[in-house]
Design a protein around this motif. Structure first.
Motif, PDB file in Angstrom:
ATOM      1  N   GLU A   4      16.567 -14.195 -21.684  1.00 52.39           N
ATOM      2  CA  GLU A   4      16.707 -13.576 -20.356  1.00 52.39           C
ATOM      3  C   GLU A   4      16.076 -14.465 -19.295  1.00 52.39           C
ATOM      4  N   LYS A   5      16.817 -14.750 -18.227  1.00 50.84           N
ATOM      5  CA  LYS A   5      16.348 -15.688 -17.203  1.00 50.84           C
ATOM      6  C   LYS A   5      15.242 -15.095 -16.348  1.00 50.84           C
ATOM      7  N   ASN A   6      15.426 -13.858 -15.904  1.00 52.61           N
ATOM      8  CA  ASN A   6      14.436 -13.220 -15.027  1.00 52.61           C
ATOM      9  C   ASN A   6      13.821 -12.032 -15.749  1.00 52.61           C
ATOM     10  N   THR A   7      12.548 -12.162 -16.104  1.00 60.49           N
ATOM     11  CA  THR A   7      11.855 -11.066 -16.793  1.00 60.49           C
ATOM     12  C   THR A   7      10.894 -10.330 -15.865  1.00 60.49           C
ATOM     13  N   LYS A   8      10.777 -10.807 -14.625  1.00 61.00           N
ATOM     14  CA  LYS A   8       9.859 -10.151 -13.701  1.00 61.00           C
ATOM     15  C   LYS A   8      10.362  -8.774 -13.280  1.00 61.00           C
ATOM     16  N   ASN A   9      11.681  -8.561 -13.360  1.00 60.88           N
ATOM     17  CA  ASN A   9      12.211  -7.245 -13.000  1.00 60.88           C
ATOM     18  C   ASN A   9      12.249  -6.289 -14.182  1.00 60.88           C
ATOM     19  N   ASN A  10      11.632  -6.703 -15.310  1.00 65.81           N
ATOM     20  CA  ASN A  10      11.563  -5.812 -16.480  1.00 65.81           C
ATOM     21  C   ASN A  10      10.409  -4.827 -16.384  1.00 65.81           C
ATOM     22  N   THR A  11       9.543  -5.001 -15.408  1.00 66.43           N
ATOM     23  CA  THR A  11       8.409  -4.097 -15.231  1.00 66.43           C
ATOM     24  C   THR A  11       8.332  -3.649 -13.778  1.00 66.43           C
ATOM     25  N   LYS A  12       7.789  -2.500 -13.573  1.00 68.35           N
ATOM     26  CA  LYS A  12       7.542  -1.979 -12.224  1.00 68.35           C
ATOM     27  C   LYS A  12       6.299  -1.117 -12.286  1.00 68.35           C
ATOM     28  N   THR A  13       5.417  -1.312 -11.319  1.00 69.71           N
ATOM     29  CA  THR A  13       4.153  -0.581 -11.270  1.00 69.71           C
ATOM     30  C   THR A  13       4.138   0.352 -10.070  1.00 69.71           C
ATOM     31  N   VAL A  14       3.784   1.594 -10.316  1.00 70.16           N
ATOM     32  CA  VAL A  14       3.637   2.580  -9.247  1.00 70.16           C
ATOM     33  C   VAL A  14       2.304   3.289  -9.452  1.00 70.16           C
ATOM     34  N   ALA A  15       1.988   4.177  -8.554  1.00 68.64           N
ATOM     35  CA  ALA A  15       0.715   4.890  -8.671  1.00 68.64           C
ATOM     36  C   ALA A  15       0.829   6.273  -8.063  1.00 68.64           C
ATOM     37  N   LYS A  70      -4.556   5.565   2.788  1.00 68.89           N
ATOM     38  CA  LYS A  70      -3.842   5.954   1.583  1.00 68.89           C
ATOM     39  C   LYS A  70      -4.637   5.543   0.355  1.00 68.89           C
ATOM     40  N   GLN A  71      -4.466   6.307  -0.701  1.00 70.78           N
ATOM     41  CA  GLN A  71      -5.119   5.948  -1.956  1.00 70.78           C
ATOM     42  C   GLN A  71      -4.448   4.746  -2.604  1.00 70.78           C
ATOM     43  N   VAL A  72      -3.146   4.600  -2.379  1.00 73.70           N
ATOM     44  CA  VAL A  72      -2.379   3.536  -3.028  1.00 73.70           C
ATOM     45  C   VAL A  72      -1.479   2.869  -1.989  1.00 73.70           C
ATOM     46  N   GLU A 118       1.133  -3.126   3.712  1.00 73.44           N
ATOM     47  CA  GLU A 118       0.950  -1.758   4.177  1.00 73.44           C
ATOM     48  C   GLU A 118      -0.513  -1.355   4.286  1.00 73.44           C
ATOM     49  N   ALA A 119      -1.428  -2.195   3.816  1.00 74.03           N
ATOM     50  CA  ALA A 119      -2.832  -1.795   3.700  1.00 74.03           C
ATOM     51  C   ALA A 119      -3.505  -1.737   5.072  1.00 74.03           C
ATOM     52  N   VAL A 120      -3.757  -0.533   5.555  1.00 72.27           N
ATOM     53  CA  VAL A 120      -4.403  -0.303   6.849  1.00 72.27           C
ATOM     54  C   VAL A 120      -5.309   0.917   6.720  1.00 72.27           C
ATOM     55  N   ILE A 121      -6.495   0.857   7.331  1.00 74.46           N
ATOM     56  CA  ILE A 121      -7.401   2.007   7.403  1.00 74.46           C
ATOM     57  C   ILE A 121      -7.655   2.313   8.869  1.00 74.46           C
ATOM     58  N   ASN A 122      -7.486   3.577   9.259  1.00 80.59           N
ATOM     59  CA  ASN A 122      -7.734   4.019  10.630  1.00 80.59           C
ATOM     60  C   ASN A 122      -8.939   4.951  10.672  1.00 80.59           C
ATOM     61  N   MET A 127     -12.017   4.864  -1.833  1.00 80.81           N
ATOM     62  CA  MET A 127     -11.443   3.829  -2.681  1.00 80.81           C
ATOM     63  C   MET A 127      -9.928   3.820  -2.517  1.00 80.81           C
ATOM     64  N   PHE A 128      -9.332   2.659  -2.766  1.00 81.92           N
ATOM     65  CA  PHE A 128      -7.884   2.525  -2.686  1.00 81.92           C
ATOM     66  C   PHE A 128      -7.438   1.419  -3.628  1.00 81.92           C
ATOM     67  N   THR A 129      -6.134   1.389  -3.883  1.00 82.51           N
ATOM     68  CA  THR A 129      -5.540   0.393  -4.764  1.00 82.51           C
ATOM     69  C   THR A 129      -4.386  -0.292  -4.044  1.00 82.51           C
ATOM     70  N   ILE A 130      -4.355  -1.623  -4.113  1.00 86.62           N
ATOM     71  CA  ILE A 130      -3.220  -2.398  -3.624  1.00 86.62           C
ATOM     72  C   ILE A 130      -2.445  -2.884  -4.837  1.00 86.62           C
ATOM     73  N   LEU A 131      -1.183  -2.471  -4.933  1.00 88.12           N
ATOM     74  CA  LEU A 131      -0.365  -2.832  -6.088  1.00 88.12           C
ATOM     75  C   LEU A 131       0.238  -4.215  -5.911  1.00 88.12           C
ATOM     76  N   ASN A 132       0.359  -4.921  -7.014  1.00 87.10           N
ATOM     77  CA  ASN A 132       0.979  -6.251  -7.009  1.00 87.10           C
ATOM     78  C   ASN A 132       2.474  -6.084  -7.217  1.00 87.10           C
ATOM     79  N   TYR A 133       3.190  -6.116  -6.128  1.00 89.20           N
ATOM     80  CA  TYR A 133       4.635  -5.891  -6.211  1.00 89.20           C
ATOM     81  C   TYR A 133       5.340  -6.822  -5.247  1.00 89.20           C
ATOM     82  N   ASN A 134       6.268  -7.583  -5.756  1.00 90.87           N
ATOM     83  CA  ASN A 134       7.067  -8.496  -4.940  1.00 90.87           C
ATOM     84  C   ASN A 134       8.534  -8.191  -5.160  1.00 90.87           C
TER      85      ASN A 134
END
Length: 678
Positions: free
Chosen positions: A274-285, A508-510, A516-520, A588-595
């Protein structure tokens, strides 16, 4: 000059000549050079007066040649770099923009797009993490609305956000020339397309996760789908795909056993070679919480507003809405955190008394069936008068409201609400969220306002048919998000137990990616007015303690804002402090690694071909710049156009002519007096 004007000028000259002949030559024997000079002066004086009255005008036409605009939209996303096509794109742009024939026929404007449309400053970087082709085309259509334009769309055709560009309804028939970038070969691939989940789950309950997976290939395959929660496998299932059954939806119900943010990593097994394996996973929260906000909508009538409020409030899964009659069993009120009283009348007395005695926060929504005399007896915030006629009231956002951020709620083109409320003025502390506009005039009475007391809070909306606002939000933005978030912020404000908090945070927590990471933050003084002179500092560190940052929060309207887009993906804790005070908040918050740009292996040339067909153009590839130039140069509808402009100019200058007339008459009078003539 029109023929009638010419005739009037000739008649004026003849009339002036007749006046001179009658005055200086009729029944008089005086002759000589003096009489001739006086005749000329009198002629020019009378003719000048008549010319002022006629005021002749001429039309001056100017012609200009306007070139057709050639707008080049270049995909600046990372997917172009991933396809190793950056040099091809650069060479294409140089070849097209430096061609003398193209420049002779067109005025070239170049833009790049990714998340937004931007002008090309130096060079294309191919670093954008999102592609919004639809927004780029819509913005271009607006900019060049009334200009003859052709668009060259240089892209791989893969869009990661925004409205689908294939189905856009643009304002004009602008031809779009798609230029395909990247590999057009279709590879065997298996991927996770989408993971659907709720933002919140509740402790000791099950939460659903829906996985959409797809397969591109000819031979049947069976692969294992796994879901891991914070690194621990909580779900597995074998799924079979084939050329006909190339898309599957898998639903998993997962136990919410502990409180906190849960990162879900969904993966599907890789194919051989398989040429592209990066789209075989997806992370959410999502976040598991141990409590839920219960809201009761109390109403004695049926109205579309009730369903609208329920949908808007329950768009946040942390909230539950129950619609009750005013005389419902009191046991149903006991677990209620916020009461919404819709068009109250005397039957609401027990419910309102219960909310008041229990220190429950309340939201009053009035309308044409509200009993104003009764409402005067159950609250002390406003005094109402009965007997006012029904009328249409329009909302206007109060930009100085600072209790929570409402700046993203735009009321443009919102339909009016129906209201028969009298002019209202608060008897206690009240903050206006939406002002009232009637027949284009903004009045002092609020349309939507909140009030704070020692132990409780109240909100008032003076109008019915709020369901129309939710529909208009969908027309404006293609979803209900901004309306639902606006109502949600009002409920969140009313649901908070501390009625007067001088320091609040909004985050946001996630976050799905660092963009998108902003705190007001909001800071209030002792009088609970927004404090624009505070100094707020944010201290952030990641879970591994390898990153530590101290960031000053900058004043942005009526909030303090910290932009965290420079942080890499990871788990973070933070502390926000208002200097020289005791106000401190942690979280606390989480920034997901998603491209999203790494999810594609080839260009979507078929979709770009359909765009070309819909605008009667041809599809080109990045290595065929000469073919595109030939098509552009031969297109008859893209030739330069000649425009004419007519200017109507007065033939005489009034000030000059008036001065000339006065001078002529003065000289004539002086000569006559000097020579003893009348």
């Amino acid at each position: 000059m029109q023929i009638t004007t010419v005739l009037w000028v000739i008649l004026a000259a003849i009339f002036s000549l007749l006046i001179v002949l009658f005055q200086n030559y009729y029944k008089t024997k005086r002759r000589g050079k003096l009489i001739v000079l006086l005749s000329f002066l009198r002629f020019f004086g009378v003719f000048g007066v008549l010319l002022m009255l006629i005021n002749p005008k001429i039309t001056k036409t100017t012609y200009t040649v306007e070139k057709t605009r050639l707008v080049i939209l270049t995909d600046n996303s990372a997917s172009i770099k991933n396809s190793k096509s950056t040099q091809k794109v650069t060479d294409f742009l140089k070849n097209l923009t430096n061609d003398s024939e193209v420049n002779d026929k067109f005025t070239i404007d170049s833009y790049t797009f990714g998340y937004n449309l931007n002008t090309i400053k130096d060079s294309v970087t191919f670093t954008e993490q999102n592609t919004n082709i639809g927004e780029a085309l819509q913005a271009t259509s607006e900019i060049y609305r009334n200009i003859n334009t052709a668009i060259v769309l240089l892209t791989d055709g893969n869009q990661t956000l925004g409205e689908d560009y294939e189905f856009l309804s643009l304002n004009n028939k602008t031809p779009i020339y798609p230029v395909v970038v990247g590999d057009t070969t279709t590879y065997t691939d298996i991927k996770i397309d989408q993971v659907n989940k709720n933002n919140f789950a509740f402790l000791n309950n099950k939460y659903p996760v829906e996985v959409n997976a797809s397969y591109t290939g000819k031979t049947p395959v069976t692969k294992l789908i796994t879901i891991k929660e914070n690194g621990k496998t909580v779900f597995t299932k074998n799924v079979t795909f084939s050329a006909l059954e190339n898309s599957k939806t898998i639903t998993a119900n997962i136990d919410a056993k502990t409180i906190g943010v849960k990162k879900l990593k969904v993966a599907i097994g890789e194919l051989t070679n398989e040429k592209n394996t990066k789209n075989n996973t997806k992370t959410v929260a999502l976040e598991v919480i141990d409590e839920k906000t219960n809201i009761a909508i109390v109403s004695a009538i049926e109205h579309p507003d009730l369903g609208t409020l329920k949908k808007a409030i329950e768009s946040n899964e942390q909230r539950n809405v129950t619609i009750l009659a005013p005389k419902s069993d009191k046991n149903l009120w006991q677990n209620t955190d916020v009461f919404i009283f819709y068009q109250p009348n005397s039957s609401f007395k027990n419910a309102i008394d219960y909310a008041t005695n229990s220190n429950k926060n309340s939201f009053y929504i009035t309308g044409l069936q509200t009993d104003w005399d009764f409402l005067n007896t159950v609250q002390n915030t406003y005094i109402f008068e009965d007997g006012f006629p029904a009328q249409e009231v329009f909302p206007k956002l109060n930009s100085s409201f600072s209790k929570f951020d409402v700046s993203e709620f735009l009321t443009t083109n919102f339909p009016p609400l129906q209201s028969n409320v009298s002019p209202v003025f608060p008897q206690d502390e009240s903050l206006t969220i939406l002002k009232t506009t009637i027949r284009g005039v903004t009045i002092e009475s609020p349309l939507l306002a909140v009030s704070e007391f020692d132990k409780t809070k109240q909100a008032f909306l003076f109008g019915e048919d709020i369901w129309k606002w939710r529909m208009q939000t969908f027309r404006n933005e293609k979803d209900f998000k901004s309306f639902d978030e606006f109502i949600g912020k009002i409920i969140l404000y009313l649901a908070s137990s501390n009625s007067k908090n001088s320091f609040t945070l909004d985050y946001k927590q996630v976050y799905l990616g660092s963009r998108e990471a902003v705190i007001n933050a909001s800071v209030f003084d002792d009088a609970f007015e927004f404090n624009a002179n505070a100094t707020v500092v944010l201290k952030i560190k990641n879970k591994e303690k390898s990153i530590y940052k101290e960031i000053p929060m900058l004043l942005n309207g009526f909030t303090y804002k910290a932009d965290l887009s420079s942080l890499p993906a990871g788990d973070y804790t933070f502390t926000a402090t208002v200097l020289h005070t005791k106000n401190t908040k942690s979280g606390m918050f989480t920034i997901l690694n998603y491209n999203a740009e790494q999810q594609f292996t080839s260009s979507n040339y078929k979709k770009l071909q359909r765009v070309a067909n819909s605008t009667n153009t041809n599809l080109f590839y990045v290595n065929n710049v000469n073919g595109l130039k030939q098509d552009l140069l031969s297109k008859q509808t893209l030739k330069p156009t000649q425009r004419s402009k007519e200017n109507i100019v007065s033939l005489v200058e009034f000030k000059f002519l008036l001065g000339f007339i006065l001078l002529v008459f003065i000289i004539e009078w002086f000569l006559r007096k000097y020579n003893g003539l009348t």
